[in-house]
Design an enzyme around this catalytic site. Structure first.
Site, short mmCIF file in Angstrom:
data_model
loop_
_atom_site.label_atom_id
_atom_site.label_comp_id
_atom_site.label_asym_id
_atom_site.label_seq_id
_atom_site.Cartn_x
_atom_site.Cartn_y
_atom_site.Cartn_z
N LYS A 112 0.83 -1.21 0.00
CA LYS A 112 0.00 0.00 0.00
C LYS A 112 0.87 1.25 0.00
O LYS A 112 0.55 2.24 -0.68
CB LYS A 112 -0.96 -0.01 1.19
CG LYS A 112 -2.03 -1.09 1.03
CD LYS A 112 -3.16 -0.99 2.03
CE LYS A 112 -4.20 -2.05 1.68
NZ LYS A 112 -5.33 -2.10 2.60
N LYS A 196 -5.82 -10.90 -5.60
CA LYS A 196 -7.01 -11.04 -4.74
C LYS A 196 -8.07 -10.00 -5.11
O LYS A 196 -7.73 -8.88 -5.53
CB LYS A 196 -6.63 -10.95 -3.26
CG LYS A 196 -6.45 -9.56 -2.72
CD LYS A 196 -6.64 -9.51 -1.18
CE LYS A 196 -6.67 -8.05 -0.75
NZ LYS A 196 -7.11 -7.80 0.60
N LYS A 199 -11.08 -4.27 -2.35
CA LYS A 199 -11.87 -3.02 -2.37
C LYS A 199 -11.12 -1.94 -3.13
O LYS A 199 -11.72 -1.08 -3.74
CB LYS A 199 -12.06 -2.51 -0.92
CG LYS A 199 -13.12 -3.22 -0.14
CD LYS A 199 -13.25 -2.55 1.23
CE LYS A 199 -13.53 -3.57 2.30
NZ LYS A 199 -12.78 -3.39 3.53
N1 AQP Z 1 -10.19 -11.56 -1.86
C1 AQP Z 1 -10.43 -12.02 -0.66
N2 AQP Z 1 -10.65 -13.33 -0.45
C2 AQP Z 1 -10.89 -13.80 0.81
N3 AQP Z 1 -10.94 -13.02 1.90
C3 AQP Z 1 -10.73 -11.70 1.74
N4 AQP Z 1 -10.71 -10.66 2.59
C4 AQP Z 1 -10.44 -9.52 1.91
N5 AQP Z 1 -10.29 -9.79 0.62
C5 AQP Z 1 -10.46 -11.14 0.47
C6 AQP Z 1 -10.97 -10.77 4.02
O1 AQP Z 1 -12.03 -9.87 4.34
C7 AQP Z 1 -11.75 -9.22 5.59
C8 AQP Z 1 -11.70 -7.73 5.30
O2 AQP Z 1 -10.79 -7.07 6.05
P1 AQP Z 1 -10.40 -5.56 5.76
O3 AQP Z 1 -11.60 -4.72 5.79
O4 AQP Z 1 -9.28 -5.25 6.69
O5 AQP Z 1 -9.89 -5.53 4.26
P2 AQP Z 1 -8.60 -6.11 3.56
O6 AQP Z 1 -8.17 -7.38 4.15
O7 AQP Z 1 -7.56 -5.04 3.49
O8 AQP Z 1 -9.13 -6.46 2.08
P3 AQP Z 1 -10.09 -5.62 1.16
O9 AQP Z 1 -11.46 -5.66 1.76
O10 AQP Z 1 -10.08 -6.05 -0.24
O11 AQP Z 1 -9.48 -4.17 1.21
P4 AQP Z 1 -8.11 -3.64 0.55
O12 AQP Z 1 -8.53 -3.04 -0.75
O13 AQP Z 1 -7.68 -2.62 1.53
O14 AQP Z 1 -7.16 -4.76 0.36
C9 AQP Z 1 -10.46 -9.83 6.11
O15 AQP Z 1 -10.74 -10.94 6.93
C10 AQP Z 1 -9.78 -10.30 4.85
O16 AQP Z 1 -8.87 -11.34 5.05
#
Ligand code: AQP
Length: 333
Positions: A112, A196, A199
């Protein structure tokens, strides 16, 4: 009963299918026979500098999506992180136990920060995993249901817990474990099936958001990237796109992947995509109606969150007091 804790950031108007299948469905399943605590981690969302009004709105929307997915406040504690100030307090204590090098090795931070540049990257983004450790350790958590991308942060949490216990007494905090369900631990981007689903993806075309218009979702599934073969077979190395579609299909329909492979013998990718689009839309339509129902009544939603915060604080405050005491801070009275 063992204790579960997990949370998601309100960094988008909608959660996506990766969040749902990787984490939220496990949350719902685990609340039956565990003490479950689920949080909208709004302090984490501050690391990316959201607009205040948008953050407030997304915090409620995220909570509404937890409820619509089946998180039951009668069985689980559901609250907003900033309503329990102990999270930020414990994070400071833990940051003084975390090595700078150790924090610098977190790959999510490196990825990031590389995108945002030095001036766009906040110190909060750097210490994010320490706040996450505080979230988990405050509640004496045994298990943390998350997707694969959180494994490294969970390892840091475990290291910090073990360090506290060895420096300040063996029962200072509980050492948690990650609960990662292999089949759905990583849902991939539909346009780039080796990355993956995220968001913060650059293009929305590979993303299925739970609150997207069902017509848009169906179109995105029909245009998912696959491969030049014809066979519908689960093989993540040779056929990541088809394997991802089979994973999503299996998780939402409850039919195992081997049965789906047999069902689609001799059929084309178009058939698979058309049927999967139907499965996803059939799931999303009632889900969205439930979310809208919760959002139409914000005062009831806020009451659920306020009650959750009271219950969470009762559990968090003795842990924080114990850690303050063990670290040598003078008692307040
Ligand atoms: N692609 C994915 N497959 C399985 N699990 C996933 N998680 C996120 N993406 C996948 C799980 O969802 C939860 C969200 O946690 P978060 O809000 O901290 O977001 P994150 O892990 O950073 O992932 P995002 O939602 O896609 O956001 P960004 O864009 O910031 O990377 C966690 O349990 C995560 O493992």
């Amino acid at each position: 009963r063992s204790r579960i804790f997990s949370g998601m950031q309100p960094t988008s108007d909608s959660l996506h299918l990766g969040n749902y299948l990787g984490a939220l469905t496990q949350w719902v399943a685990l609340q039956d026979d565990h003490d479950a605590i689920y949080c909208v981690v709004d302090l984490h969302a501050l690391t990316v500098g959201p607009d205040p009004a948008v953050l407030r709105e997304r915090t409620r929307r995220t909570a509404a999506q937890y409820l619509a997915a089946g998180v039951d406040p009668a069985r689980s504690i559901l609250f907003v992180q900033s309503h329990v100030p102990e999270h930020a307090e414990l994070a400071w204590l833990l940051s003084c136990q975390t090595g700078y090098g150790e924090a610098s090795r977190m790959t999510q931070f490196k990825d990031k920060a590389a995108k945002q540049g030095t001036d766009g990257t906040t110190v909060g983004l750097f210490t994010y995993p320490v706040l996450m450790a505080a979230d988990i350790l405050l509640y004496g958590t045994d298990l943390v249901p998350v997707g694969e991308d959180q494994r490294q942060h969970l390892e840091l949490t475990r290291d910090l817990a073990q360090r506290l216990n060895s420096r300040f007494g063996k029962d200072t905090v509980v050492v948690p474990e990650a609960h990662i369900v292999k089949a759905t631990a990583k849902i991939y981007d539909l346009q780039e099936p080796t990355a993956k689903m995220s968001k913060s993806a650059e293009s929305p075309n590979g993303l299925i958001e739970l609150l997207d218009d069902p017509k848009v979702v169906a179109k995105r599934i029909r245009s998912a990237v696959t491969d030049t073969e014809r066979e519908i077979r689960f093989d993540t190395a040779a056929k990541p796109g088809i394997s991802n579609l089979l994973t999503i299909y299996s998780a939402l329909s409850g039919t195992d992947v081997a049965t789906l492979e047999r069902q689609y013998e001799g059929k084309g990718y178009g058939d698979l995509k058309k049927d999967l689009a139907e499965v996803v839309v059939d799931f999303l339509t009632p889900f969205q109606a439930r979310v809208n129902g919760y959002l139409a009544d914000p005062s009831s939603l806020d009451a659920v969150l306020a009650d959750g915060a009271d219950r969470a604080r009762e559990l968090a405050s003795p842990t924080l007091d114990r850690v303050y005491d063990r670290l040598g801070l003078l008692p307040r009275r």
